[in-house]
Design an enzyme around this catalytic site. Structure first.
Site, PDB file in Angstrom:
ATOM      1  N   ASN A  64      -0.688  -5.347  -0.406  1.00 25.07           N
ATOM      2  CA  ASN A  64      -1.142  -4.718  -1.659  1.00 25.07           C
ATOM      3  C   ASN A  64      -0.454  -3.365  -1.879  1.00 25.07           C
ATOM      4  OD1 ASN A  64      -2.354  -3.104   0.241  1.00 25.07           O
ATOM      5  ND2 ASN A  64      -4.465  -3.552  -0.362  1.00 25.07           N
ATOM      6  N   HIS A 117      -0.249  -0.925   0.390  1.00 19.77           N
ATOM      7  CA  HIS A 117      -0.772   0.220   1.144  1.00 19.77           C
ATOM      8  C   HIS A 117       0.246   0.715   2.164  1.00 19.77           C
ATOM      9  CE1 HIS A 117      -2.825  -2.636   4.263  1.00 19.77           C
ATOM     10  NE2 HIS A 117      -1.796  -2.080   4.849  1.00 19.77           N
ATOM     11  N   GLU A 145      -5.202   2.654   0.566  1.00 14.35           N
ATOM     12  CA  GLU A 145      -5.318   1.465  -0.271  1.00 14.35           C
ATOM     13  C   GLU A 145      -5.062   1.825  -1.732  1.00 14.35           C
ATOM     14  OE1 GLU A 145      -5.504  -1.291   1.161  1.00 14.35           O
ATOM     15  OE2 GLU A 145      -7.073  -1.453   2.679  1.00 14.35           O
TER      16      GLU A 145
HETATM   17  C1  F6R Z   1      -0.274   0.399  10.671  1.00 14.88           C
HETATM   18  C2  F6R Z   1      -0.379   0.698   9.248  1.00 14.88           C
HETATM   19  C3  F6R Z   1      -0.402  -0.371   8.208  1.00 14.88           C
HETATM   20  C4  F6R Z   1       0.664  -1.456   8.401  1.00 14.88           C
HETATM   21  C5  F6R Z   1       0.617  -2.472   7.268  1.00 14.88           C
HETATM   22  C6  F6R Z   1       1.585  -3.613   7.501  1.00 14.88           C
HETATM   23  O1  F6R Z   1      -0.306   1.591  11.433  1.00 14.88           O
HETATM   24  O2  F6R Z   1      -0.496   1.833   8.919  1.00 14.88           O
HETATM   25  O3  F6R Z   1      -0.227   0.223   6.944  1.00 14.88           O
HETATM   26  O4  F6R Z   1       1.929  -0.852   8.452  1.00 14.88           O
HETATM   27  O5  F6R Z   1      -0.669  -2.984   7.135  1.00 14.88           O
HETATM   28  O6  F6R Z   1       1.166  -4.349   8.609  1.00 14.88           O
HETATM   29  P1  F6R Z   1       2.114  -5.382   9.348  1.00 14.88           P
HETATM   30  O7  F6R Z   1       3.250  -4.620   9.886  1.00 14.88           O
HETATM   31  O8  F6R Z   1       1.263  -5.964  10.450  1.00 14.88           O
HETATM   32  O9  F6R Z   1       2.522  -6.384   8.324  1.00 14.88           O
END
Ligand code: F6R
Length: 252
Positions: free
Chosen positions: A137, A139, A144
């Site tokens: 999304n 973030h 968020e």
């Molecule tokens: C983790 C973080 C999150 C992830 C995001 C993507 O410290 O801050 O914002 O970077 O959710 O997650 P993955 O890499 O598992 O797809």
């Protein structure tokens, strides 16, 4: 300025991103690294650990500060971000654990923990490099989509979409914590350099929107367009839509 480096695989993207960090550590051994968890940076951490083992880089004087931590999980819970960092980086390199920092997931006074983390961030003088992944999304950290870009470390309530995306690491979605401590967008974007990692088809659309669409807190990662020095390392799949719409933007 956003530089988008194209790789065929996640591993190749991770190696390129690790080289960027290695370059910094060679010129500034006591650099402050802002670190992320999740699946996106794992290949980069593998390469950093390998470079350290080969004696090419040292983390002895490095200080680190992580983006976020689940509220309610202790550092030894196997899904806490503190545990992730030990498994994926800290336990594999010569970093002094006293120089590593994450929010305390067991803190119950959220305001006091956010204040502590903000003071810590300031006392480190911010970050030389901030590593990021991106959520489906848009973030970054756990900022968020919302009405405004967040300021400072916050205790945030996770969106359903984030909880279900992260459920793959837990026995069920019910076990995913509902809240997390997260650095603010202002703290992230103040870094001297951002390294954003992405892989897989599921990230292709949001990556294009974040880097080329409107700058809006509804897509928190779009704030990266305002940062001076951003390096994006993506694999073929995550960069497929950018390749189609903005082929001139890719660096091979
Ligand atoms: C983790 C973080 C999150 C992830 C995001 C993507 O410290 O801050 O914002 O970077 O959710 O997650 P993955 O890499 O598992 O797809």
């Amino acid at each position: 300025m956003i530089k988008i480096y194209y790789s065929s695989t996640k591993k190749e993207a991770g190696v390129k991103a690790a080289n960027s960090i290695a370059e910094l550590l060679k010129s500034k051994p006591d650099a402050v690294l802002g670190l992320a968890t999740g699946s996106s940076p794992t290949a980069m951490y593998d390469e950093l650990a390998a470079m350290n083992k080969r004696g090419e880089i040292s983390f002895k004087s490095v200080k680190s500060i992580n983006l976020d931590e689940y509220i309610g999980l202790s550092a030894d819970h196997d899904q806490s971000y503190a545990y992730f960092m030990k498994e994926n980086l800290f336990g594999r390199v010569d970093i002094d654990m006293a120089n590593t920092n994450l929010p305390n997931g067991l803190a119950t006074d959220y305001a006091a923990e956010c204040k502590r983390y903000n003071e810590l961030y300031d006392s480190l003088g911010g970050t030389d490099i901030q590593v990021l992944g991106i959520g489906h999304n848009g973030h970054i950290a756990f900022n968020e989509p919302s009405e405004s870009f967040s300021k400072g470390t916050n205790a945030v309530t996770l969106k359903e979409s984030t909880i279900s995306a992260n459920a793959r690491f837990f026995a069920s979605a019910d076990e995913v914590p509902k809240m997390a401590f997260s650095m603010g967008i202002d703290q992230i974007t103040k870094s001297n350099k951002i390294i954003l990692l992405a892989d897989g088809e599921a990230k292709a659309e949001i990556l294009e929107r974040a880097l080329f669409g409107d700058i809006t807190p509804l897509v928190p990662a779009s704030a990266l367009q305002l940062v001076k020095n951003v390096e994006v390392y993506g694999d073929e799949k995550s960069l497929s839509i950018i390749k189609e719409k903005h082929p001139e933007a890719l660096i091979y």
